[in-house]
Design an enzyme around this catalytic site. Structure first.
Site, PDB file in Angstrom:
ATOM      1  N   LYS A  37      18.337  45.397  29.153  1.00  0.00           N
ATOM      2  CA  LYS A  37      19.284  45.453  28.146  1.00  0.00           C
ATOM      3  C   LYS A  37      18.505  46.387  26.845  1.00  0.00           C
ATOM      4  CE  LYS A  37      22.708  42.130  27.908  1.00  0.00           C
ATOM      5  NZ  LYS A  37      23.547  41.100  27.726  1.00  0.00           N
ATOM      6  N   THR A 123      29.058  29.652  20.171  1.00  0.00           N
ATOM      7  CA  THR A 123      29.930  28.689  20.007  1.00  0.00           C
ATOM      8  C   THR A 123      29.284  27.352  20.644  1.00  0.00           C
ATOM      9  OG1 THR A 123      31.841  30.332  20.249  1.00  0.00           O
ATOM     10  CG2 THR A 123      32.256  27.743  21.021  1.00  0.00           C
ATOM     11  N   ASN A 210      39.888  28.143  19.417  1.00  0.00           N
ATOM     12  CA  ASN A 210      39.978  28.620  20.601  1.00  0.00           C
ATOM     13  C   ASN A 210      40.924  27.542  21.580  1.00  0.00           C
ATOM     14  OD1 ASN A 210      38.519  30.766  20.227  1.00  0.00           O
ATOM     15  ND2 ASN A 210      36.740  30.350  21.802  1.00  0.00           N
ATOM     16  N   ALA A 254      53.367  35.545  27.832  1.00  0.00           N
ATOM     17  CA  ALA A 254      53.229  34.739  29.359  1.00  0.00           C
ATOM     18  C   ALA A 254      52.606  35.876  30.251  1.00  0.00           C
ATOM     19  CB  ALA A 254      54.719  34.552  29.815  1.00  0.00           C
ATOM     20  N   GLY A 255      51.898  35.339  31.201  1.00  0.00           N
ATOM     21  CA  GLY A 255      51.218  36.230  32.111  1.00  0.00           C
ATOM     22  C   GLY A 255      50.736  35.387  33.164  1.00  0.00           C
ATOM     23  N   GLY A 259      41.890  34.139  30.820  1.00  0.00           N
ATOM     24  CA  GLY A 259      40.568  34.089  31.343  1.00  0.00           C
ATOM     25  C   GLY A 259      39.425  34.264  30.412  1.00  0.00           C
ATOM     26  N   CYS A 262      35.344  32.795  27.326  1.00  0.00           N
ATOM     27  CA  CYS A 262      35.241  31.635  26.291  1.00  0.00           C
ATOM     28  C   CYS A 262      36.443  30.501  26.391  1.00  0.00           C
ATOM     29  CB  CYS A 262      35.507  32.235  24.779  1.00  0.00           C
ATOM     30  SG  CYS A 262      33.905  33.144  24.484  1.00  0.00           S
ATOM     31  N   LYS A 265      35.724  28.056  29.206  1.00  0.00           N
ATOM     32  CA  LYS A 265      34.472  27.414  28.794  1.00  0.00           C
ATOM     33  C   LYS A 265      34.687  26.420  27.565  1.00  0.00           C
ATOM     34  CE  LYS A 265      31.281  29.935  26.681  1.00  0.00           C
ATOM     35  NZ  LYS A 265      31.177  29.361  25.233  1.00  0.00           N
ATOM     36  N   ARG A 329      34.052  37.920  33.510  1.00  0.00           N
ATOM     37  CA  ARG A 329      33.875  36.153  33.543  1.00  0.00           C
ATOM     38  C   ARG A 329      35.204  35.862  33.536  1.00  0.00           C
ATOM     39  NH1 ARG A 329      29.350  36.016  28.773  1.00  0.00           N
ATOM     40  NH2 ARG A 329      30.631  37.557  28.009  1.00  0.00           N
TER      41      ARG A 329
HETATM   42  P1  NAD Z   1      26.329  36.925  26.450  1.00  0.00           P
HETATM   43  O1  NAD Z   1      25.837  36.137  27.788  1.00  0.00           O
HETATM   44  O2  NAD Z   1      26.892  38.445  26.731  1.00  0.00           O
HETATM   45  O3  NAD Z   1      24.916  37.254  25.752  1.00  0.00           O
HETATM   46  C1  NAD Z   1      23.959  36.241  25.334  1.00  0.00           C
HETATM   47  C2  NAD Z   1      22.580  36.958  25.515  1.00  0.00           C
HETATM   48  O4  NAD Z   1      21.442  36.010  24.945  1.00  0.00           O
HETATM   49  C3  NAD Z   1      22.291  37.674  26.832  1.00  0.00           C
HETATM   50  O5  NAD Z   1      21.982  38.836  26.860  1.00  0.00           O
HETATM   51  C4  NAD Z   1      20.863  36.905  27.037  1.00  0.00           C
HETATM   52  O6  NAD Z   1      19.889  37.785  27.773  1.00  0.00           O
HETATM   53  C5  NAD Z   1      20.257  36.580  25.626  1.00  0.00           C
HETATM   54  N1  NAD Z   1      19.423  35.389  25.491  1.00  0.00           N
HETATM   55  C6  NAD Z   1      19.598  34.213  26.305  1.00  0.00           C
HETATM   56  N2  NAD Z   1      18.434  33.399  26.073  1.00  0.00           N
HETATM   57  C7  NAD Z   1      17.461  34.216  25.090  1.00  0.00           C
HETATM   58  C8  NAD Z   1      16.444  33.993  24.553  1.00  0.00           C
HETATM   59  N3  NAD Z   1      15.736  32.698  24.677  1.00  0.00           N
HETATM   60  N4  NAD Z   1      16.018  35.156  23.707  1.00  0.00           N
HETATM   61  C9  NAD Z   1      16.670  36.141  23.752  1.00  0.00           C
HETATM   62  N5  NAD Z   1      17.989  36.477  24.138  1.00  0.00           N
HETATM   63  C10 NAD Z   1      18.079  35.355  24.876  1.00  0.00           C
HETATM   64  O7  NAD Z   1      27.166  36.013  25.823  1.00  0.00           O
HETATM   65  P2  NAD Z   1      28.290  36.225  24.816  1.00  0.00           P
HETATM   66  O8  NAD Z   1      29.696  36.660  25.301  1.00  0.00           O
HETATM   67  O9  NAD Z   1      27.660  37.284  23.763  1.00  0.00           O
HETATM   68  O10 NAD Z   1      28.475  34.910  24.163  1.00  0.00           O
HETATM   69  C11 NAD Z   1      27.380  34.212  23.170  1.00  0.00           C
HETATM   70  C12 NAD Z   1      28.033  33.109  22.393  1.00  0.00           C
HETATM   71  O11 NAD Z   1      28.986  33.562  21.309  1.00  0.00           O
HETATM   72  C13 NAD Z   1      28.556  32.019  23.298  1.00  0.00           C
HETATM   73  O12 NAD Z   1      28.231  30.873  22.514  1.00  0.00           O
HETATM   74  C14 NAD Z   1      30.146  32.495  23.227  1.00  0.00           C
HETATM   75  O13 NAD Z   1      30.939  31.250  23.638  1.00  0.00           O
HETATM   76  C15 NAD Z   1      30.100  32.883  21.814  1.00  0.00           C
HETATM   77  N6  NAD Z   1      31.182  33.726  21.652  1.00  0.00           N
HETATM   78  C16 NAD Z   1      31.579  34.628  22.463  1.00  0.00           C
HETATM   79  C17 NAD Z   1      32.600  35.669  21.894  1.00  0.00           C
HETATM   80  C18 NAD Z   1      32.844  36.926  23.114  1.00  0.00           C
HETATM   81  O14 NAD Z   1      33.941  37.614  22.770  1.00  0.00           O
HETATM   82  N7  NAD Z   1      32.174  36.953  24.159  1.00  0.00           N
HETATM   83  C19 NAD Z   1      33.286  35.515  21.097  1.00  0.00           C
HETATM   84  C20 NAD Z   1      32.984  34.508  20.118  1.00  0.00           C
HETATM   85  C21 NAD Z   1      31.960  33.676  20.272  1.00  0.00           C
HETATM   86  C1  UGA Z   2      39.127  34.740  22.252  1.00  0.00           C
HETATM   87  C2  UGA Z   2      39.671  34.278  20.860  1.00  0.00           C
HETATM   88  O1  UGA Z   2      40.702  35.419  21.006  1.00  0.00           O
HETATM   89  C3  UGA Z   2      38.593  35.118  19.986  1.00  0.00           C
HETATM   90  O2  UGA Z   2      39.153  34.623  18.504  1.00  0.00           O
HETATM   91  C4  UGA Z   2      37.342  34.173  20.331  1.00  0.00           C
HETATM   92  O3  UGA Z   2      36.388  34.747  19.477  1.00  0.00           O
HETATM   93  C5  UGA Z   2      36.845  34.494  21.705  1.00  0.00           C
HETATM   94  O4  UGA Z   2      37.850  33.932  22.587  1.00  0.00           O
HETATM   95  C6  UGA Z   2      35.466  33.441  21.835  1.00  0.00           C
HETATM   96  O5  UGA Z   2      35.440  32.680  21.315  1.00  0.00           O
HETATM   97  O6  UGA Z   2      34.928  34.170  22.790  1.00  0.00           O
HETATM   98  P1  UGA Z   2      38.814  36.905  24.191  1.00  0.00           P
HETATM   99  O7  UGA Z   2      38.363  35.916  25.011  1.00  0.00           O
HETATM  100  O8  UGA Z   2      37.758  38.082  23.802  1.00  0.00           O
HETATM  101  O9  UGA Z   2      38.875  36.189  22.542  1.00  0.00           O
HETATM  102  O10 UGA Z   2      40.367  37.334  24.397  1.00  0.00           O
HETATM  103  P2  UGA Z   2      41.570  36.987  24.001  1.00  0.00           P
HETATM  104  O11 UGA Z   2      42.391  38.285  23.487  1.00  0.00           O
HETATM  105  O12 UGA Z   2      41.906  35.779  23.282  1.00  0.00           O
HETATM  106  O13 UGA Z   2      42.395  36.796  25.355  1.00  0.00           O
HETATM  107  C7  UGA Z   2      41.957  35.521  26.214  1.00  0.00           C
HETATM  108  C8  UGA Z   2      42.737  35.640  27.326  1.00  0.00           C
HETATM  109  O14 UGA Z   2      44.030  35.048  26.895  1.00  0.00           O
HETATM  110  C9  UGA Z   2      42.885  36.799  28.493  1.00  0.00           C
HETATM  111  O15 UGA Z   2      42.628  36.448  29.702  1.00  0.00           O
HETATM  112  C10 UGA Z   2      44.228  37.170  28.061  1.00  0.00           C
HETATM  113  O16 UGA Z   2      44.724  37.925  29.097  1.00  0.00           O
HETATM  114  C11 UGA Z   2      44.768  35.848  27.484  1.00  0.00           C
HETATM  115  N1  UGA Z   2      46.288  35.910  26.802  1.00  0.00           N
HETATM  116  C12 UGA Z   2      46.126  36.404  25.486  1.00  0.00           C
HETATM  117  C13 UGA Z   2      47.525  35.587  27.400  1.00  0.00           C
HETATM  118  O17 UGA Z   2      47.655  35.484  28.498  1.00  0.00           O
HETATM  119  N2  UGA Z   2      48.647  35.798  26.693  1.00  0.00           N
HETATM  120  C14 UGA Z   2      48.464  35.998  25.137  1.00  0.00           C
HETATM  121  O18 UGA Z   2      49.463  35.914  24.654  1.00  0.00           O
HETATM  122  C15 UGA Z   2      47.257  36.133  24.625  1.00  0.00           C
END
Ligand code: NAD
Ligand code: UGA
Length: 446
Positions: A37, A123, A210, A254-255, A259, A262, A265, A329
């Site tokens: 990466k 999170t 969430n 609705a859909g 997924g 986040c 989980k 995911r």
């Molecule tokens: P991700 O899996 O895409 O990224 C996590 C990264 O951390 C990976 O690249 C991994 O290699 C790295 N990592 C793990 N252990 C490490 C270490 N010891 N040193 C250095 N790097 C390390 O995950 P993500 O989607 O970015 O989510 C990260 C966190 O943020 C989660 O807790 C998730 O719930 C939260 N979150 C995600 C979203 C989202 O939209 N994906 C939004 C809000 C919050």
């Molecule tokens: C969601 C939250 O919206 C963010 O605020 C949060 O930071 C994030 O999770 C996280 O903690 O990771 P995200 O998963 O990226 O963001 O996407 P969303 O736009 O929230 O959609 C989530 C799922 O809900 C999708 O599968 C989407 O299709 C579905 N969805 C969303 C519906 O089925 N109906 C809706 O009205 C809205």
């Protein structure tokens, strides 16, 4: 004022956080132990699909505010703030696996050499801040000077850069005035309100937000089921409800269920956390149950439309868990395709960006060149992810390509009347179906 920041974990959240903190003027090193990466990023590439992120990264690499490293020691050389943005995946029982957070905290502890804010962006369940502090004390020097901060992230994939730079709110959970001041300085260039709380409340704000959004989606999906049984239209019901500002219009689509990495989980983790705190969060268990059932809509509808499914060809449009991301995911499409394959269907799949990631996960599926190719010879077309480009398709052409004109709109993207006029038999979530005889309405639950 420019600050020095290290972001540990360069995934969907860490990379956006790092790039955007550089964009608002800070000096940022993004660290990841995934060498591939970091190599991609150092060469000017972007390892994920996220609209607008590439430009922000390029701009800030060029102006020297954003760089990348594979070791936390390199990232922390000048850091006043260390963001923990690593993954917190679910364990088999639903509990959040915090071992990645713990591993980072342990390493950070050994490297602390000046007052540092350890900011949790991942999170995490309530009490994690306390645990991180405990690890820092256990593995750090006795005189180590630090503050632990909870700074949950609310960005959505697909609109992550915009969400980060124009937040509805920034939440910071702190234990000292010094930490509050430092967080206010860091985020001063952003316009959104800064909500300051204690650490535990900040942690709970994230899981509660969430889970509440997931609850809204399951609620409207349950209403969609009622609409299908009564002949009402869920899009109209949602519109009528959403005008009430206490309810709001968003997250009432609705859909095929939610997924992504986040909602699923974080719901499990919240249920588990509540259980540990002595509370049975039954409401959230129902949210999960409705969501699991909603994913079965495509196959149930297909059975209604085609009777038996063995040997039938089904086109699936959209694989990513939502549009504008390559993230698979917990994508509903994966479960839906698995169920179709179990029923003996031949699946022709398409997604604008997630095809390469999907190929190793979906054996025996034909990956189409485009949505038209997917529709060729199909007994039914199922729209699973509402990519904008599908809305622009020439549906007359699609009608000419399919074997039988059964169209399942899993996201209510299309105007059903328009499709019916082209000769499609339309099934749309929570909407009256052009395929069902009037006698079925109100009598035949799906
Ligand atoms: P991700 O899996 O895409 O990224 C996590 C990264 O951390 C990976 O690249 C991994 O290699 C790295 N990592 C793990 N252990 C490490 C270490 N010891 N040193 C250095 N790097 C390390 O995950 P993500 O989607 O970015 O989510 C990260 C966190 O943020 C989660 O807790 C998730 O719930 C939260 N979150 C995600 C979203 C989202 O939209 N994906 C939004 C809000 C919050
Ligand atoms: C969601 C939250 O919206 C963010 O605020 C949060 O930071 C994030 O999770 C996280 O903690 O990771 P995200 O998963 O990226 O963001 O996407 P969303 O736009 O929230 O959609 C989530 C799922 O809900 C999708 O599968 C989407 O299709 C579905 N969805 C969303 C519906 O089925 N109906 C809706 O009205 C809205």
């Amino acid at each position: 004022m420019k600050k020095h920041v290290a972001v540990i974990g360069t995934g969907y959240v860490g990379l956006v956080t790092g790039a955007c903190l550089a964009e608002i003027g800070h000096s940022v090193v993004c660290v990841d132990n995934n060498k591939k990466k970091i190599a991609v990023l150092k060469k000017g590439g972007v390892p994920i699909y996220e609209p607008g992120l590439g430009e922000v990264i390029q701009r800030n690499r060029k102006n020297g505010r954003l760089s990348f490293a594979t070791s936390i020691a390199d990232g922390m050389k000048k850091a006043e703030y260390v963001f923990i943005a690593v993954n917190t995946p679910p364990k088999p029982d639903g509990e959040a696996d915090l071992s990645y957070v713990e591993a980072v905290a342990r390493e950070v502890a050994r490297l602390l050499s000046r007052y540092t804010l350890i900011v949790d962006k991942s999170t995490v369940p309530v009490h994690t801040g306390e645990k991180v502090k405990q690890v820092l004390r256990l593995h750090g020097r006795p005189d180590a000077d630090f503050d632990v901060v909870s700074n949950p992230e609310f960005l959505r994939e697909g609109t992550a850069v915009k969400d980060f730079l124009h937040p509805d709110r920034v939440v910071v959970g702190v234990e000292s005035k010094r930490a509050e001041r430092a967080m206010r300085e860091l985020y001063a260039p952003l316009k959104g309100p800064l909500i300051v709380t204690d650490i535990k409340s900040a942690e709970l704000i994230k899981h509660s937000s969430n889970s509440f959004l997931a609850m809204k989606i399951s609620f409207i999906n349950a209403v969609a089921g009622i609409c299908e049984r009564t002949g009402a239209d869920v899009t109209k019901v949602a519109e009528g409800m959403g005008h009430d500002p206490r309810i709001g219009k968003s997250f009432l689509k609705a859909g095929l269920g939610f997924g992504g990495s986040c909602f699923p989980k974080d719901l499990s983790a919240y249920i588990k956390m509540a259980e540990e705190a002595g509370y049975d969060f039954e409401l959230l268990k129902s949210v999960q149950k409705i969501n699991a059932e909603q994913r079965r809509w495509v196959v149930k509808r297909l059975k209604k439309a085609l009777w038996t499914l063995r040997g039938k060809t089904v086109a699936v449009w959209g694989l990513a868990f939502k549009p504008d991301t390559d993230d698979l995911r917990n994508a509903p499409a994966l479960d839906i395709i698995a169920e179709l394959c179990e029923e003996g269907c031949l699946v022709r799949a398409h997604d604008p960006v997630a095809m390469n990631l999907a190929k190793p996960r979906l054996k025996g599926v034909y990956f189409a060149r485009d949505a038209y190719d997917a529709a060729k010879g199909a007994d039914a077309v199922a729209l699973v992810t509402e990519w904008g480009e599908y809305k622009e398709l020439d549906m007359k052409k699609v009608r000419a390509l399919v074997h039988t004109p059964v169209f399942l709109d899993g996201r209510n993207l299309f105007d059903p009347d328009g499709l019916v006029a082209l000769g499609f038999q339309v099934h749309a979530v929570g909407r009256p179906s052009a395929a069902l005889p009037a006698s079925a309405v109100g009598r035949t639950p799906l």
